[in-house]
Scaffold this motif. Structure first.
Motif, PDB file in Angstrom:
ATOM      1  N   THR A   1      17.337 -11.940   2.227  1.00 26.31           N
ATOM      2  CA  THR A   1      16.037 -11.520   1.675  1.00 26.31           C
ATOM      3  C   THR A   1      15.188 -10.935   2.790  1.00 26.31           C
ATOM      4  O   THR A   1      15.257 -11.391   3.934  1.00 26.31           O
ATOM      5  N   GLN A   2      14.403  -9.907   2.443  1.00 22.55           N
ATOM      6  CA  GLN A   2      13.583  -9.234   3.456  1.00 22.55           C
ATOM      7  C   GLN A   2      12.107  -9.469   3.120  1.00 22.55           C
ATOM      8  O   GLN A   2      11.690  -9.290   1.974  1.00 22.55           O
ATOM      9  N   TRP A   3      11.359  -9.805   4.164  1.00 19.70           N
ATOM     10  CA  TRP A   3       9.942 -10.179   4.015  1.00 19.70           C
ATOM     11  C   TRP A   3       9.098  -9.335   4.964  1.00 19.70           C
ATOM     12  O   TRP A   3       9.510  -9.062   6.098  1.00 19.70           O
ATOM     13  N   LEU A   4       7.909  -8.958   4.483  1.00 21.95           N
ATOM     14  CA  LEU A   4       7.067  -8.027   5.243  1.00 21.95           C
ATOM     15  C   LEU A   4       5.741  -8.687   5.605  1.00 21.95           C
ATOM     16  O   LEU A   4       5.108  -9.324   4.766  1.00 21.95           O
ATOM     17  N   GLY A   5       5.320  -8.468   6.850  1.00 26.15           N
ATOM     18  CA  GLY A   5       4.091  -9.088   7.344  1.00 26.15           C
ATOM     19  C   GLY A   5       2.930  -8.116   7.470  1.00 26.15           C
ATOM     20  O   GLY A   5       2.898  -7.058   6.819  1.00 26.15           O
ATOM     21  N   ASP A   6       2.014  -8.459   8.367  1.00 27.52           N
ATOM     22  CA  ASP A   6       0.683  -7.841   8.363  1.00 27.52           C
ATOM     23  C   ASP A   6       0.620  -6.353   8.670  1.00 27.52           C
ATOM     24  O   ASP A   6      -0.208  -5.646   8.102  1.00 27.52           O
ATOM     25  N   ASP A   7       1.431  -5.860   9.606  1.00 25.10           N
ATOM     26  CA  ASP A   7       1.243  -4.459  10.012  1.00 25.10           C
ATOM     27  C   ASP A   7       2.110  -3.485   9.207  1.00 25.10           C
ATOM     28  O   ASP A   7       2.150  -2.297   9.525  1.00 25.10           O
ATOM     29  N   VAL A   8       2.788  -3.975   8.193  1.00 25.64           N
ATOM     30  CA  VAL A   8       3.750  -3.116   7.486  1.00 25.64           C
ATOM     31  C   VAL A   8       3.045  -2.289   6.409  1.00 25.64           C
ATOM     32  O   VAL A   8       2.248  -2.812   5.631  1.00 25.64           O
ATOM     33  N   ARG A   9       3.333  -0.997   6.410  1.00 21.10           N
ATOM     34  CA  ARG A   9       2.724  -0.079   5.446  1.00 21.10           C
ATOM     35  C   ARG A   9       3.793   0.793   4.805  1.00 21.10           C
ATOM     36  O   ARG A   9       4.833   1.056   5.412  1.00 21.10           O
TER      37      ARG A   9
ATOM     38  N   LEU B   1      10.565   4.517  -6.624  1.00 26.42           N
ATOM     39  CA  LEU B   1      10.037   3.338  -7.321  1.00 26.42           C
ATOM     40  C   LEU B   1       8.598   3.054  -6.873  1.00 26.42           C
ATOM     41  O   LEU B   1       7.712   2.796  -7.697  1.00 26.42           O
ATOM     42  N   MET B   2       8.373   3.134  -5.574  1.00 26.65           N
ATOM     43  CA  MET B   2       7.018   2.853  -5.068  1.00 26.65           C
ATOM     44  C   MET B   2       6.022   3.871  -5.615  1.00 26.65           C
ATOM     45  O   MET B   2       4.894   3.510  -5.977  1.00 26.65           O
ATOM     46  N   THR B   3       6.440   5.128  -5.683  1.00 32.31           N
ATOM     47  CA  THR B   3       5.543   6.169  -6.209  1.00 32.31           C
ATOM     48  C   THR B   3       5.209   5.859  -7.669  1.00 32.31           C
ATOM     49  O   THR B   3       4.052   5.936  -8.088  1.00 32.31           O
ATOM     50  N   LYS B   4       6.237   5.467  -8.420  1.00 30.73           N
ATOM     51  CA  LYS B   4       6.015   5.117  -9.834  1.00 30.73           C
ATOM     52  C   LYS B   4       5.032   3.940  -9.956  1.00 30.73           C
ATOM     53  O   LYS B   4       4.243   3.854 -10.887  1.00 30.73           O
ATOM     54  N   LEU B   5       5.077   3.045  -8.978  1.00 33.74           N
ATOM     55  CA  LEU B   5       4.191   1.869  -9.011  1.00 33.74           C
ATOM     56  C   LEU B   5       2.799   2.185  -8.468  1.00 33.74           C
ATOM     57  O   LEU B   5       1.937   1.315  -8.400  1.00 33.74           O
ATOM     58  N   GLY B   6       2.606   3.438  -8.031  1.00 35.49           N
ATOM     59  CA  GLY B   6       1.284   3.845  -7.541  1.00 35.49           C
ATOM     60  C   GLY B   6       1.077   3.559  -6.062  1.00 35.49           C
ATOM     61  O   GLY B   6      -0.063   3.615  -5.577  1.00 35.49           O
ATOM     62  N   LEU B   7       2.155   3.243  -5.340  1.00 34.07           N
ATOM     63  CA  LEU B   7       2.016   2.970  -3.897  1.00 34.07           C
ATOM     64  C   LEU B   7       2.150   4.280  -3.134  1.00 34.07           C
ATOM     65  O   LEU B   7       3.046   5.081  -3.403  1.00 34.07           O
ATOM     66  N   LYS B   8       1.252   4.470  -2.170  1.00 34.77           N
ATOM     67  CA  LYS B   8       1.235   5.717  -1.397  1.00 34.77           C
ATOM     68  C   LYS B   8       1.480   5.404   0.083  1.00 34.77           C
ATOM     69  O   LYS B   8       1.169   4.299   0.536  1.00 34.77           O
ATOM     70  N   PRO B   9       1.972   6.410   0.841  1.00 33.83           N
ATOM     71  CA  PRO B   9       2.137   6.191   2.278  1.00 33.83           C
ATOM     72  C   PRO B   9       0.844   5.658   2.889  1.00 33.83           C
ATOM     73  O   PRO B   9      -0.248   6.146   2.570  1.00 33.83           O
ATOM     74  N   GLY B  10       0.963   4.649   3.707  1.00 34.76           N
ATOM     75  CA  GLY B  10      -0.212   4.046   4.348  1.00 34.76           C
ATOM     76  C   GLY B  10      -0.710   2.807   3.622  1.00 34.76           C
ATOM     77  O   GLY B  10      -1.461   2.017   4.193  1.00 34.76           O
ATOM     78  N   ASP B  11      -0.294   2.617   2.365  1.00 34.17           N
ATOM     79  CA  ASP B  11      -0.746   1.432   1.622  1.00 34.17           C
ATOM     80  C   ASP B  11      -0.064   0.172   2.140  1.00 34.17           C
ATOM     81  O   ASP B  11       1.095   0.223   2.572  1.00 34.17           O
ATOM     82  N   ARG B  12      -0.765  -0.935   2.027  1.00 28.94           N
ATOM     83  CA  ARG B  12      -0.069  -2.207   2.186  1.00 28.94           C
ATOM     84  C   ARG B  12       0.738  -2.403   0.913  1.00 28.94           C
ATOM     85  O   ARG B  12       0.263  -2.115  -0.186  1.00 28.94           O
ATOM     86  N   ILE B  13       1.943  -2.896   1.067  1.00 33.70           N
ATOM     87  CA  ILE B  13       2.815  -3.037  -0.102  1.00 33.70           C
ATOM     88  C   ILE B  13       2.262  -4.119  -1.040  1.00 33.70           C
ATOM     89  O   ILE B  13       1.548  -5.008  -0.601  1.00 33.70           O
ATOM     90  N   GLY B  14       2.587  -4.005  -2.322  1.00 33.58           N
ATOM     91  CA  GLY B  14       2.124  -4.984  -3.298  1.00 33.58           C
ATOM     92  C   GLY B  14       2.766  -4.710  -4.638  1.00 33.58           C
ATOM     93  O   GLY B  14       3.841  -4.108  -4.675  1.00 33.58           O
ATOM     94  N   THR B  15       2.122  -5.117  -5.715  1.00 33.99           N
ATOM     95  CA  THR B  15       2.593  -5.021  -7.104  1.00 33.99           C
ATOM     96  C   THR B  15       3.552  -6.172  -7.399  1.00 33.99           C
ATOM     97  O   THR B  15       4.011  -6.868  -6.486  1.00 33.99           O
ATOM     98  N   GLU B  16       3.904  -6.328  -8.687  1.00 32.68           N
ATOM     99  CA  GLU B  16       4.784  -7.443  -9.062  1.00 32.68           C
ATOM    100  C   GLU B  16       6.211  -7.243  -8.553  1.00 32.68           C
ATOM    101  O   GLU B  16       7.007  -8.188  -8.517  1.00 32.68           O
ATOM    102  N   VAL B  17       6.533  -6.032  -8.119  1.00 34.56           N
ATOM    103  CA  VAL B  17       7.890  -5.779  -7.606  1.00 34.56           C
ATOM    104  C   VAL B  17       8.020  -6.220  -6.138  1.00 34.56           C
ATOM    105  O   VAL B  17       9.108  -6.520  -5.662  1.00 34.56           O
ATOM    106  N   TYR B  18       6.876  -6.263  -5.452  1.00 31.78           N
ATOM    107  CA  TYR B  18       6.852  -6.685  -4.033  1.00 31.78           C
ATOM    108  C   TYR B  18       5.779  -7.764  -3.869  1.00 31.78           C
ATOM    109  O   TYR B  18       4.775  -7.556  -3.180  1.00 31.78           O
TER     110      TYR B  18
END
Ligand SMILES: O=C(O)CCC(=O)C(=O)O
Length: 286
Positions: A238-246, A261-278
């Motif tokens: 499993t892969q886990w992401l911390g504070d500085d990851v964008r 997939l990230m684009t479909k979820l509305g995530l853009k370059p520079g965003d902190r990752i999130g959503t129910e998928v992450y």
């Protein structure tokens, strides 16, 4: 086997070693019931792979390696592990932070005697995110001999070089492992770790179910395979992401490329990752 208390296991020295070496071994971090659950999940996963599942069969002993990723969205046992096991706390503690996001799961199942070794590579340059603070938890679900365990080039997560990563399609014959476009010329050739092993400090361990290797996504690692005739290898990572990851989309777009997939979820370059998928896990006690 009994699961150890995570705070006792992830000592300040372990946190320092992870930071300096890019990898640490934890013995008996996960209890036997988690291992059994994940083994059940793996059987379901092999029977019903995701669209990303594949079987690599270019093995000198005619053995195979089943690979799949992000199957936690379909496999209840994987989801339970992600959401309820100590994995998120382990990742947060070793990254010295209070919150981590889950990125994805990957499974590698080699049949007994498989020789196919994962070539040395770094993970983060393949990913649709960029950052130093990452932790992968590589857990074999069966006994693994040292010669068949994952190997790590100590401290290489801190090297400043930008290497051209391995083109896995050339090895696996699967076009999904192909780069979407060739990496830029500005990348350096990847060092020949296998051919010049004496020049590097390579770490690996004999491991038992419940043990795990925690590693930074930038560390050079490879191996597994090289199995004895009577040994299979089942690994849940499993892969886990911390504070500085964008979020960061790379044009070479190698698998597992999450950019669409990230684009479909509305995530853009520079965003902190999130959503129910992450999903994010907060650790009040850390
Ligand atoms: O277990 C393996 O063969 C490869 C593991 C690996 O390289 C990874 O998960 O990044």
């Amino acid at each position: 086997m009994k699961e150890n208390d995570i705070a006792t296991l992830v000592t300040p020295q372990i946190v320092r070693d992870f930071d300096a070496d890019g990898v640490v071994l934890l013995r008996q971090a996960f209890a036997a019931d988690w291992i059994e659950k994940l083994l059940v999940g793996i059987e379901k996963n092999i029977a019903t792979p995701t669209a990303r599942g594949r079987i690599w069969d270019r093995d000198e002993n005619d053995c195979v390696c089943f690979f799949d990723n992000q199957a936690w969205l379909n496999i209840a046992e994987y989801r339970e592990f992600v959401e309820q096991s100590a994995a998120s706390e382990i990742a947060a503690r070793v990254l010295n932070t209070k919150r981590v996001n889950f990125f994805y799961d990957a499974v590698f199942v080699r049949t007994p005697g498989a020789q196919f070794r994962t070539p040395f590579h770094q993970d983060e340059p393949y990913w649709s995110v960029e950052g130093f603070d990452t932790c992968s938890i590589w857990m074999p679900l069966v006994e693994v001999e040292k010669k068949s365990a994952l190997e790590f080039v100590r401290g290489s997560h801190r090297w400043q070089n930008r290497f051209r990563q391995t083109n896995f399609a050339a090895l696996t014959g699967d076009q999904r492992d192909q780069w979407a476009s060739s990496p830029d010329d500005e990348y350096e050739a990847f060092p020949d770790i296998e051919g010049e092993r004496d020049r590097y400090e390579i770490l690996s361990w004999e491991m038992a179910p419940g043990d795990c290797a925690l590693f930074n996504g930038r560390i050079i690692h490879g191996g597994s395979g090289n199995l004895s005739k009577d040994r299979e290898l089942k690994v849940f990572n499993t892969q886990w992401l911390g504070d500085d990851v964008r979020v960061c989309f790379r044009k070479e777009g190698m698998d597992p490329d999450h950019s669409q997939l990230m684009t479909k979820l509305g995530l853009k370059p520079g965003d902190r990752i999130g959503t129910e998928v992450y999903p994010q896990f907060h650790l009040a006690s850390v």
